[in-house]
Scaffold this motif. Structure first.
Motif, mmCIF file in Angstrom:
data_model
loop_
_atom_site.group_PDB
_atom_site.id
_atom_site.type_symbol
_atom_site.label_atom_id
_atom_site.label_comp_id
_atom_site.label_asym_id
_atom_site.label_seq_id
_atom_site.Cartn_x
_atom_site.Cartn_y
_atom_site.Cartn_z
ATOM 1 N N ASP A 75 0.817 -1.207 0.000
ATOM 2 C CA ASP A 75 0.000 0.000 0.000
ATOM 3 C C ASP A 75 0.855 1.263 0.000
ATOM 4 O OD1 ASP A 75 0.759 -0.645 2.673
ATOM 5 O OD2 ASP A 75 -0.744 0.768 3.415
ATOM 6 N N ILE A 76 2.086 1.178 0.483
ATOM 7 C CA ILE A 76 3.009 2.320 0.430
ATOM 8 C C ILE A 76 3.654 2.402 -0.947
ATOM 9 C CG2 ILE A 76 5.117 3.326 1.378
ATOM 10 C CD1 ILE A 76 2.708 3.577 3.204
ATOM 11 N N ARG A 77 4.069 1.270 -1.483
ATOM 12 C CA ARG A 77 4.666 1.266 -2.832
ATOM 13 C C ARG A 77 3.695 1.827 -3.876
ATOM 14 N NH1 ARG A 77 9.371 -1.429 -3.782
ATOM 15 N NH2 ARG A 77 10.188 -2.719 -2.087
ATOM 16 N N ARG A 78 2.406 1.580 -3.671
ATOM 17 C CA ARG A 78 1.412 2.061 -4.623
ATOM 18 C C ARG A 78 1.316 3.583 -4.641
ATOM 19 N NH1 ARG A 78 -3.216 -2.382 -3.015
ATOM 20 N NH2 ARG A 78 -2.733 -3.929 -4.636
ATOM 21 N N GLN A 79 1.851 4.229 -3.628
ATOM 22 C CA GLN A 79 1.818 5.684 -3.557
ATOM 23 C C GLN A 79 3.070 6.327 -4.147
ATOM 24 O OE1 GLN A 79 0.275 7.302 0.269
ATOM 25 N NE2 GLN A 79 0.118 5.150 0.895
ATOM 26 N N ILE A 80 3.985 5.487 -4.665
ATOM 27 C CA ILE A 80 5.268 5.977 -5.165
ATOM 28 C C ILE A 80 5.411 5.650 -6.656
ATOM 29 C CG2 ILE A 80 7.778 5.893 -4.886
ATOM 30 C CD1 ILE A 80 7.319 4.894 -2.029
#
Length: 300
Positions: A75-80
């Motif tokens: 879910d963090i990688r999807r924001q990058i």
């Protein structure tokens, strides 16, 4: 109060031929940060640590106010979004559409209409395998794919490499458009002075694996100037931030200062004024900074 998208605390990466760090840096939300420095200064290593394709040997990295010792969750990688300097070989036998379809599976926020719009504007061939594309075409695909999920954090490593002037202008327009809602943060590694002048809010300078600090771009360019006044060296020697001076005649002296606004205030209070001033070019400023002349207001 600023929300920091990225926090680096004593981050170190050891390579066989170079050592990067310790890196200490806080990146505030909603700004464009230009990461600058000579080749080999550690810029790409830093960006790869932020996306976790390279892991630090020491120190801590925080994303969006949290730390993840076991690795970045999905879910963090999807924001990058990330455009690397060296493009991946994993998709080289895919067409642009196939690679986009594959990437879209990882991003809940993938905007297919936006991707199609960018591909059309960039003029990227859709049915050509990535390995058959020119460097510029591949770079334009990577930019479109990085922007399509509308990420909160966009990491760009020399994104304009291989772009023609028309594609470069389009990229610049799209990056400005990303910033309109104030929630996107861009970290941009670049050697292009015009990109820094037009886009950056802050400049981070790296040299020999060390971070020399972060400073507001406008403040840097407003303060670093070559100035001329009537007088001699005895007058200039009392002024702040002077890094060099040259007597140009019996009654005129020029000098370079890192604190032009403060110098102007001091001269005005003494009943003096500049004969003229010249704003330093950004490459001049960065060279002086590398040589040890630290800007006023730098964050270290």
């Amino acid at each position: 109060m600023e929300n920091n998208v990225i926090e680096l605390r004593n981050v170190i990466k050891r390579r066989r031929t170079k050592h990067v760090g310790p890196l200490n840096l806080s990146i505030p939300e909603g700004y464009i940060i230009a990461l600058v420095g000579p080749n080999g200064s550690g810029k790409s290593t830093m960006l790869n640590m932020l996306i976790q394709t390279v892991l630090p040997d020491e120190g801590e990295i925080g994303w969006f106010g949290k730390q993840f010792p076991k690795g970045l969750p999905l879910d963090i990688r999807r924001q990058i979004g990330f455009v690397p300097e060296q493009l991946s070989s994993e998709e080289r036998y895919m067409t642009a559409d196939e690679a986009a379809s594959f990437r879209s599976l990882w991003y809940d926020s993938w905007d297919g209409y936006y991707f199609d719009e960018l591909m059309s504007k960039f003029g990227v061939p859709r049915e050509v395998k990535l390995r058959k594309m020119s460097k510029g075409e591949r770079r334009k695909f990577e930019i479109a794919a990085a922007l399509a999920p509308r990420p909160k954090l966009l990491l760009l490593d020399e994104p304009s490499s291989g772009l023609d002037p028309f594609a470069w202008k389009l990229m610049m327009d799209q990056l400005r458009g990303c910033m309109k809602d104030g929630s996107t943060t861009i970290i941009l590694s670049t050697h292009i002075v015009d990109e820094i002048r037009r886009l950056a809010d802050y400049i981070v300078l790296m040299h020999h694996g060390k971070m020399l600090g972060m400073v507001e771009k406008d403040s840097l360019l407003d303060n670093w100037k070559e100035c001329w006044i009537a007088g001699d060296a005895s007058v200039v020697s009392e002024l702040p931030g002077v890094v060099s001076m040259l007597q140009e005649g019996a009654n005129s002296i020029s000098f370079v200062t890192t604190e032009c606004l403060e110098v102007e205030r001091i001269l005005h209070s003494a009943g003096m004024s500049f004969l003229k001033t010249r704003g330093l070019e950004l490459d001049e400023v960065l060279s002086l900074w590398i040589d040890g002349n630290t800007p006023a207001g730098v964050r270290q």
